[in-house]
Design an enzyme around this catalytic site. Sequence first.
Site, mmCIF file in Angstrom:
data_model
loop_
_atom_site.group_PDB
_atom_site.id
_atom_site.type_symbol
_atom_site.label_atom_id
_atom_site.label_comp_id
_atom_site.label_asym_id
_atom_site.label_seq_id
_atom_site.Cartn_x
_atom_site.Cartn_y
_atom_site.Cartn_z
ATOM 1 C CB ALA A 155 -46.079 14.788 28.409
ATOM 2 C CE1 TYR A 156 -52.897 10.979 31.815
ATOM 3 C CE2 TYR A 156 -54.347 11.528 29.978
ATOM 4 C CZ TYR A 156 -54.135 10.919 31.206
ATOM 5 O OH TYR A 156 -55.160 10.252 31.820
ATOM 6 N N GLY A 157 -49.961 10.909 27.204
ATOM 7 C CA GLY A 157 -50.187 9.662 26.482
ATOM 8 C C GLY A 157 -49.046 8.679 26.656
#
Length: 253
Positions: A155-157
Site C-alpha cells: 500500500a505504501y509503495g
Amino acid sequence: MDHLNDKVALITGSGQGVGQGIALAAAKAGAKIALVGRTASKLEDSRKLIEDLGGEAICLSANVKFGDDLKAAVDRTVEKFGGIDVLVNNAQEVPLGPLDKISDEAYLAGFESGPLATLRLMKLVHPIMKERGGGVIFNLISSAGIRWDMANYGAYGSVKQAIRPLTRAAASEWGGEGIRVLSIAPHAKSPSLNYWIENNPEEAEAFFRTIPLGRVGECEGDIGQAVVSLCAPEMGYLTGATIPLDGGQANFD
C-alpha cells in the site's frame, strides 16, 4: 551556500524530521520559509530554530489532504513573501501492513496526503513560479516502492510510486517555463523511521546492513543540504529525475 537568498520555499510536513531538516538547510542558504503542517506547536519549534539562525519563517497550519487548506497556505505565503520559488512536497500519511489488514480509509488517506496533495500543490504553485521565471519542485518518494520483498509495503509503495509519473509529467510540461521537478527518496533519522526501528528491530538491523555507506542520513546535514544543492544554478540542467538520498541502498534503474 547562499544561492537561495531572497527566495521563498514552501515545505509541507516541516514541523519535524526530513521536512524540518530541509527547512533549516534552506533557511541557512538564505530562503524565507513557509512551514506547513498539521501540528502548530511543531511548526513553531521549527520557526524558532530558523529565527535563531537569523532566518525568517511563517507557520501555516494545514492538512495536506484538504485542497482548501493547501490553497490557503499558498495564498498566505504569496501574501507574506511575494511568491514561491521552491516547493517541497514532504508530508505523507503512511499506510503500512499486510494487504488484508489495510483499510480503505488508510489507503485513501495515503493517496490524499501523497499523490493528490502533490498534484494539487504543484498546480497551485505553477502559475506563481511561471510568473517569477522558474522554480524547483521536490516530491518526496520512497524506495519502499521498489523493494524486492513487498510484503507489508504494498500500500505504501504504491502510494509513493504514484508520485513519480507526476514528477516526470510536470518536468516535461513545465520545463520550458524554467520549472524543474525532481523526486527524492531519502533515508533519514526522522521520528517515523525511529518509530519503525523501535517496532521492527530485527528487520531494521537487516535493512541497515544493505546501506553501502553504513549509516542513516541526517535530516538536515544529508537530506536538507542535498536539496539546497539541487536548487543551485549549477544543477539547472537536471529535471524529471529520481534522486536516491539513501547511502547507495536503492536501485531505481
